[in-house]
Write an enzyme that holds these catalytic residues in place. Structure first.
Site, PDB file in Angstrom:
ATOM      1  CB  CYS A 138      -0.934  -0.009   1.213  1.00 25.70           C
ATOM      2  SG  CYS A 138      -1.934   1.485   1.348  1.00 25.70           S
ATOM      3  CB  CYS A 141      -0.438   2.477   4.078  1.00 27.78           C
ATOM      4  SG  CYS A 141      -1.939   1.816   3.386  1.00 27.78           S
ATOM      5  CG  ASP A 142       3.394   1.237   4.468  1.00 25.26           C
ATOM      6  OD1 ASP A 142       3.049   1.775   5.537  1.00 25.26           O
ATOM      7  OD2 ASP A 142       3.135   0.061   4.187  1.00 25.26           O
TER       8      ASP A 142
END
Ligand code: NAP
Length: 311
Positions: A138, A141-142
């Protein structure tokens, strides 16, 4: 044969942000929801390390802690949790039946499906060891954790293109690794990625293994032109080879879209079967964020509560 039978007003399948939010709302509404915790407790969020983009969370919080808080909040209001995998669901009668792998039978007036979509992984040596520690599925997200560093994105579909484009906003370079020469992605997405100078192409390369060397991750690939093997090195690796919505146990009882995600009535969490609601990634192939999952979990709970008042 069913070894245990219990009767419920509401049963929620899944313990990611969608299922847990639905549990919080329905527990507060005194519906005493039963939450079934399946094979990936916490869902896709557990593959992320720190959460920085959840509104109201100013101090960084680990994904595990955020999920534990949501769970505790649901329990505080009376939600009950049970570990188990639903093997069979029967929505044909007025009271629905869920059979767990253990043989337990749950009878329930309503069901909230929050079973998520599992990221597909390469399943090559070294991968599992570094998921959450350099390997992610993701970018939203990261990606931020790789500011001005280099990353590898693996895949040739729209997800890989989208992840690569998103990452170029943060990182110094994106090495795009795909196992064929042709991309599966739509032309418009391909064109956007091709126009971005931060993206370096490594086509026709089949991922074989992942190793760590110092701070860097090394992806061992087979160059398919001549079967040579080479290492591609970066600070992080994003695997973007698709997701599989967890709907197999539904056995064709609900309407799914072309990619296998549950179809809900626009602006609601209602499936085509009255009393069955869906929220989170199992009905969303597009946003896949903790906050959107939580929001749709809230919608499912409110739709469910209204339905219970009407029957
Ligand atoms: P996808 O279209 O199925 O693409 C998966 C990619 O991963 C393919 O290029 C595939 O290679 C590769 N792959 C699969 N298994 C692999 C393995 N074991 N090793 C190496 N590579 C592997 O999945 P997706 O990109 O997630 O897209 C799913 C659907 O959502 C599509 O309909 C897509 O259009 C849609 N989507 C749309 C958008 C958008 O429009 N913005 C964004 C994301 C997704 P091969 O090509 O060789 O099979």
């Amino acid at each position: 044969m069913a070894s245990d039978s219990m009767s419920q007003e509401v049963t929620i399948l899944g313990t990611g942000p969608a299922g847990l939010t639905a549990a919080i709302y329905l527990a507060r509404a005194e519906k005493k929801p039963l939450v079934i915790e399946g094979p990936e407790p916490g869902g896709q969020l557990t593959y992320t390390t720190e959460i920085e983009n959840y509104p109201g969370v100013v101090e960084d919080i680990s994904a595990d802690k955020l999920l534990a808080n949501m769970r505790q909040q649901a329990q505080k209001f009376g939600a009950k949790f049970k570990r188990g995998i639903v093997k069979q669901a029967d929505f044909s009668k007025n009271v629905f039946e869920l059979v767990l792998e253990s043989g337990d039978l749950i009878k329930t007036k309503t069901v909230i499906l929050a079973t998520g979509a599992s990221a597909r992984w390469l399943e090559i040596p070294g991968e599992a060891k570094y998921i959450g520690q350099g390997i992610s599925s993701c970018a939203t997200c990261d990606g931020f954790f790789y500011k001005d560093r280099s990353v590898i994105v693996i895949g040739g579909g729209d997800s890989a293109m989208e992840e690569a484009l998103f990452l170029t906003k943060h990182v110094s370079s994106v090495k795009l690794v795909h196992r064929r020469l042709e991309l599966r992605a739509s032309k418009i997405m391909q064109d956007r990625v091709k126009a971005n100078k931060k993206v370096l192409w490594h086509l026709n390369r089949k991922p074989l293994a992942i190793k760590k060397k110092g701070d860097k991750l090394q992806l061992l690939v087979e160059v398919k032109d001549d079967q040579r093997e080479e290492f591609i090195e970066a600070d992080g690796i994003f695997v973007a080879i698709g997701h599989t919505p967890n709907t197999a146990f539904l056995n064709g009882q609900l309407k799914l879209d072309a990619n296998g995600y549950i179809e809900v009535e626009r602006g609601t969490a209602k499936t085509n079967r009255a009393g069955v609601f869906a929220c989170g990634d199992v009905q969303d192939s597009s946003y896949r964020q903790a906050i959107t999952a939580a929001g749709s979990g809230c919608m499912a709970a409110l739709d469910c509560e209204r339905y219970l008042m009407e029957i």
